[in-house]
Scaffold this motif. Sequence first.
Motif, PDB file in Angstrom:
ATOM      1  N   HIS A 139      76.413  37.734  36.197  1.00 26.68           N
ATOM      2  CA  HIS A 139      77.687  37.778  35.473  1.00 26.68           C
ATOM      3  C   HIS A 139      78.469  36.487  35.710  1.00 26.68           C
ATOM      4  CE1 HIS A 139      80.738  40.003  33.265  1.00 26.68           C
ATOM      5  NE2 HIS A 139      81.644  39.511  34.091  1.00 26.68           N
ATOM      6  N   SER A 140      79.296  36.129  34.728  1.00 32.14           N
ATOM      7  CA  SER A 140      80.200  34.989  34.850  1.00 32.14           C
ATOM      8  C   SER A 140      81.631  35.517  34.846  1.00 32.14           C
ATOM      9  CB  SER A 140      79.996  34.005  33.694  1.00 32.14           C
ATOM     10  OG  SER A 140      80.918  32.935  33.779  1.00 32.14           O
ATOM     11  N   PHE A 141      82.363  35.271  35.920  1.00 37.01           N
ATOM     12  CA  PHE A 141      83.749  35.713  36.039  1.00 37.01           C
ATOM     13  C   PHE A 141      84.692  34.541  35.758  1.00 37.01           C
ATOM     14  CE2 PHE A 141      81.559  38.713  38.867  1.00 37.01           C
ATOM     15  CZ  PHE A 141      82.085  39.928  38.426  1.00 37.01           C
ATOM     16  N   ALA A 142      85.713  34.793  34.937  1.00 40.17           N
ATOM     17  CA  ALA A 142      86.736  33.786  34.654  1.00 40.17           C
ATOM     18  C   ALA A 142      87.923  34.036  35.582  1.00 40.17           C
ATOM     19  CB  ALA A 142      87.178  33.875  33.195  1.00 40.17           C
ATOM     20  N   VAL A 143      88.239  33.046  36.409  1.00 40.72           N
ATOM     21  CA  VAL A 143      89.303  33.178  37.402  1.00 40.72           C
ATOM     22  C   VAL A 143      90.354  32.101  37.136  1.00 40.72           C
ATOM     23  CG1 VAL A 143      89.884  33.108  39.856  1.00 40.72           C
ATOM     24  CG2 VAL A 143      87.701  34.093  39.111  1.00 40.72           C
TER      25      VAL A 143
END
Length: 319
Positions: free
Chosen positions: A96-100
């Motif tokens: 998964h790619s998390f946007a922070v």
Amino acid sequence: MSRVDLNLLTALDALLTERSVTGAARRLNLSVSAMSRTLARLRTVTGDQLLLQAGRALVPTPYAEQLSLRLPRVAREAEAMLRPPEHRFDAATLEHSFAVRAGEGFIDLLGAALMDRIGRAAPGVQIRFLPKPDWDAQPLRDGTIDLEIGTVRTSAPEMVTRLLVRDRYVGVCRPHHPAVGARGVPLERWIECDHIMTAQPGEAENPVDAALAARGLQRRVATVVPSFTSAMQVARRSDMVAVVPHSCLGNVFAPDHAGANGLQWFELPVSTPAFNVSAIWHPRLDHDPGHRWLRAEVLALCLAAYPRDPIAGSASLTS
């Protein structure tokens, strides 16, 4: 959907298995009359008699025979969709790619340590750090941002927050600055300095200026920059002074960050309130296993980076 009642699947399964209204009623802990009414409803919604009298027994119609082959699987799938998932979360298999959204200070001081933690536990996870030009909650609402790290300055009441670090403001300047004495910086000399102010569009009154105004004083702001990291870089190459969070001075993973960047720090000669640095997210992600894991990693990182006062206050496990 007015004719659809998934409870009828359970009743149909009991009737076709028991082939008896009395037996099905006993199995489902219902009265015989209630089970008879349910059979009548099933006949109506399916358009088939389903079970017919044959002497003292009930026998299924050809259509009911077909249903009996499909029903167990359909019933199990319906039940599975309408109950919490039972699988165990495994970060090692997460892709998964998390946007922070976080300030430059967090990325500069803790970004590498966070990625080291994540890389060891979940090599399939990517963190996309996004700039933080404002405190607009819409990106959290629409899913553009998964997690925000910073001070809570949104009017969106539904957002969920968790305290990461209790912080406070301090002053920074270049080494051997003429305003800094053995006991720090006196208020009068600090006021006379050219100041670097950090501000973003839409930001409320600066706490330093508010503290000075309460004394009837005003500092001379020579320049305004968008981040504390920028303020530190300008201060190290000039005679100007800046105000930054104490957490920007360094942590366990980046000891003496200010000194390594050619700065010395001092306590402010005015009192400003401490503030919270929090994790902020939308409640739709509250129970998502991957998001819960990410939040736990960020919290654990902050606890490790700032384990005690007065570096940046004490991180907290409370919401």
